[in-house]
Design a protein around this motif. Structure first.
Motif, short mmCIF file in Angstrom:
data_model
loop_
_atom_site.label_atom_id
_atom_site.label_comp_id
_atom_site.label_asym_id
_atom_site.label_seq_id
_atom_site.Cartn_x
_atom_site.Cartn_y
_atom_site.Cartn_z
N LYS A 18 43.92 52.64 31.67
CA LYS A 18 42.58 52.74 31.08
C LYS A 18 41.81 51.44 31.27
CE LYS A 18 43.65 56.18 27.56
NZ LYS A 18 43.83 56.42 26.13
N VAL A 19 42.46 50.32 31.08
CA VAL A 19 41.81 49.02 31.26
C VAL A 19 41.34 48.85 32.69
CG1 VAL A 19 42.22 46.52 31.28
CG2 VAL A 19 42.95 47.89 29.33
N LYS A 20 42.19 49.23 33.63
CA LYS A 20 41.82 49.13 35.05
C LYS A 20 40.60 49.98 35.34
CE LYS A 20 43.82 51.52 38.32
NZ LYS A 20 42.75 52.17 39.05
N GLU A 21 40.56 51.19 34.84
CA GLU A 21 39.43 52.09 35.07
C GLU A 21 38.16 51.54 34.41
OE1 GLU A 21 37.20 55.27 36.39
OE2 GLU A 21 39.19 54.63 37.00
N LEU A 22 38.27 51.03 33.21
CA LEU A 22 37.11 50.47 32.52
C LEU A 22 36.56 49.25 33.23
CD1 LEU A 22 38.20 50.82 28.78
CD2 LEU A 22 36.44 52.13 29.98
N ARG A 23 37.42 48.42 33.74
CA ARG A 23 36.96 47.22 34.46
C ARG A 23 36.25 47.61 35.75
NH1 ARG A 23 41.22 42.83 35.23
NH2 ARG A 23 39.36 41.59 35.59
N ARG A 24 36.74 48.62 36.43
CA ARG A 24 36.08 49.09 37.64
C ARG A 24 34.70 49.65 37.31
NH1 ARG A 24 35.18 53.66 39.96
NH2 ARG A 24 36.62 54.88 38.73
N ARG A 25 34.62 50.46 36.26
CA ARG A 25 33.33 51.03 35.86
C ARG A 25 32.34 49.93 35.47
NH1 ARG A 25 34.86 56.15 32.01
NH2 ARG A 25 35.81 57.43 33.62
N LEU A 26 32.82 48.93 34.76
CA LEU A 26 31.96 47.83 34.36
C LEU A 26 31.42 47.09 35.57
CD1 LEU A 26 30.75 46.09 32.10
CD2 LEU A 26 32.81 44.70 32.20
N ALA A 27 32.26 46.84 36.55
CA ALA A 27 31.83 46.16 37.77
C ALA A 27 30.80 47.01 38.51
CB ALA A 27 33.03 45.86 38.67
N GLU A 28 31.01 48.31 38.57
CA GLU A 28 30.05 49.20 39.23
C GLU A 28 28.72 49.23 38.47
OE1 GLU A 28 32.20 52.89 39.31
OE2 GLU A 28 33.20 52.40 41.20
N LEU A 29 28.78 49.25 37.14
CA LEU A 29 27.56 49.26 36.33
C LEU A 29 26.76 47.97 36.51
CD1 LEU A 29 28.78 50.91 33.01
CD2 LEU A 29 27.20 51.87 34.67
N LEU A 49 32.22 43.09 42.70
CA LEU A 49 32.70 44.47 42.84
C LEU A 49 33.62 44.59 44.05
CD1 LEU A 49 32.67 47.43 41.98
CD2 LEU A 49 30.59 47.72 43.35
N ALA A 50 33.25 43.96 45.15
CA ALA A 50 34.09 44.03 46.35
C ALA A 50 35.45 43.41 46.09
CB ALA A 50 33.39 43.32 47.51
N ARG A 51 35.45 42.24 45.42
CA ARG A 51 36.74 41.61 45.09
C ARG A 51 37.56 42.51 44.18
NH1 ARG A 51 34.93 36.49 42.57
NH2 ARG A 51 32.92 36.81 43.47
N PHE A 52 36.89 43.12 43.21
CA PHE A 52 37.62 44.01 42.30
C PHE A 52 38.18 45.20 43.05
CE2 PHE A 52 38.10 47.48 39.36
CZ PHE A 52 38.85 46.89 38.37
N LEU A 53 37.39 45.76 43.96
CA LEU A 53 37.87 46.92 44.72
C LEU A 53 39.03 46.54 45.63
CD1 LEU A 53 34.52 48.71 45.55
CD2 LEU A 53 36.22 49.36 43.83
N GLN A 54 38.98 45.32 46.20
CA GLN A 54 40.12 44.85 46.99
C GLN A 54 41.35 44.71 46.12
OE1 GLN A 54 38.69 41.19 48.66
NE2 GLN A 54 37.83 42.18 50.48
N LEU A 55 41.15 44.14 44.95
CA LEU A 55 42.26 43.99 44.01
C LEU A 55 42.77 45.37 43.59
CD1 LEU A 55 43.78 41.75 42.36
CD2 LEU A 55 42.26 42.38 40.49
N GLU A 56 41.83 46.28 43.37
CA GLU A 56 42.22 47.63 42.99
C GLU A 56 43.04 48.30 44.09
OE1 GLU A 56 39.23 50.81 42.68
OE2 GLU A 56 39.92 51.02 40.61
N GLU A 57 42.65 48.08 45.32
CA GLU A 57 43.39 48.65 46.45
C GLU A 57 44.81 48.09 46.49
OE1 GLU A 57 44.15 51.17 49.41
OE2 GLU A 57 42.27 51.10 48.31
N ARG A 58 44.90 46.79 46.26
CA ARG A 58 46.24 46.17 46.27
C ARG A 58 47.10 46.68 45.13
NH1 ARG A 58 43.99 40.12 46.92
NH2 ARG A 58 43.19 40.32 49.02
N THR A 59 46.45 46.93 44.00
CA THR A 59 47.23 47.37 42.85
C THR A 59 47.41 48.88 42.79
OG1 THR A 59 45.25 47.41 41.47
CG2 THR A 59 46.55 45.38 41.46
#
Length: 146
Positions: A12-23, A117-127
């Motif tokens: 849930k935290v991961k999803e919320l952080r991604r949404r926040l970055a997108e917003l 956002l790009a850094r977060f998405l890269q991190l998200e891809e790695r994780t």
């Protein structure tokens, strides 16, 4: 807290952080669009003021110049009239410059938010693999408990 709840919380935290970055990126993008529109409006206003300055001067000069009145006073008022319209033109040009600076600031903020956002998405891809493993662990844990 059970492992299952911890895994859910992490997901849930991961999803919320991604949404926040997108917003935040969308908000910055919207600010850029608004700043661009403000620049266009300021430019149009500047053009309108420049184009109508001579007409407005002539109309006011007609009101000021009255035969039989003190010519020195009328000349002084006419000079003030030119100074006022010149000041209006300078103010409109300054306003346009300020709107351009706001646009530049908004564009810089957008770049920053997009890079975040790009850094977060890269991190998200790695994780993502880790999250897949967590989901598998969640299923295993649920099977053990259930």
């Amino acid at each position: 807290m059970s492992k299952l709840k911890k895994i859910d919380k992490l997901l849930k935290v991961k999803e919320l952080r991604r949404r926040l970055a997108e917003l935040e990126a969308a908000k910055a993008r919207r600010e850029v669009y608004q700043a661009e529109q403000a620049v266009v409006d300021a430019q149009n206003e500047e053009i309108r003021i420049k184009e109508t300055a001579s007409e407005r001067r002539q109309e006011k000069i007609k009101d000021l110049v009255v035969p039989g009145k003190n010519p020195a006073m009328q000349n002084s008022r006419i000079a003030n009239l030119y100074a006022i319209t010149d000041q209006e033109i300078k103010e409109s040009a300054f306003k346009t410059t300020m709107q351009r600076e706001k646009l530049t600031e908004s564009e810089e903020r957008l770049k920053l938010e997009q890079s975040k956002l790009a850094r977060f998405l890269q991190l998200e891809e790695r994780t993502r693999k880790l999250c897949d493993k967590l989901i598998d662990l969640k299923k295993i844990e649920a099977a053990r408990e259930g």
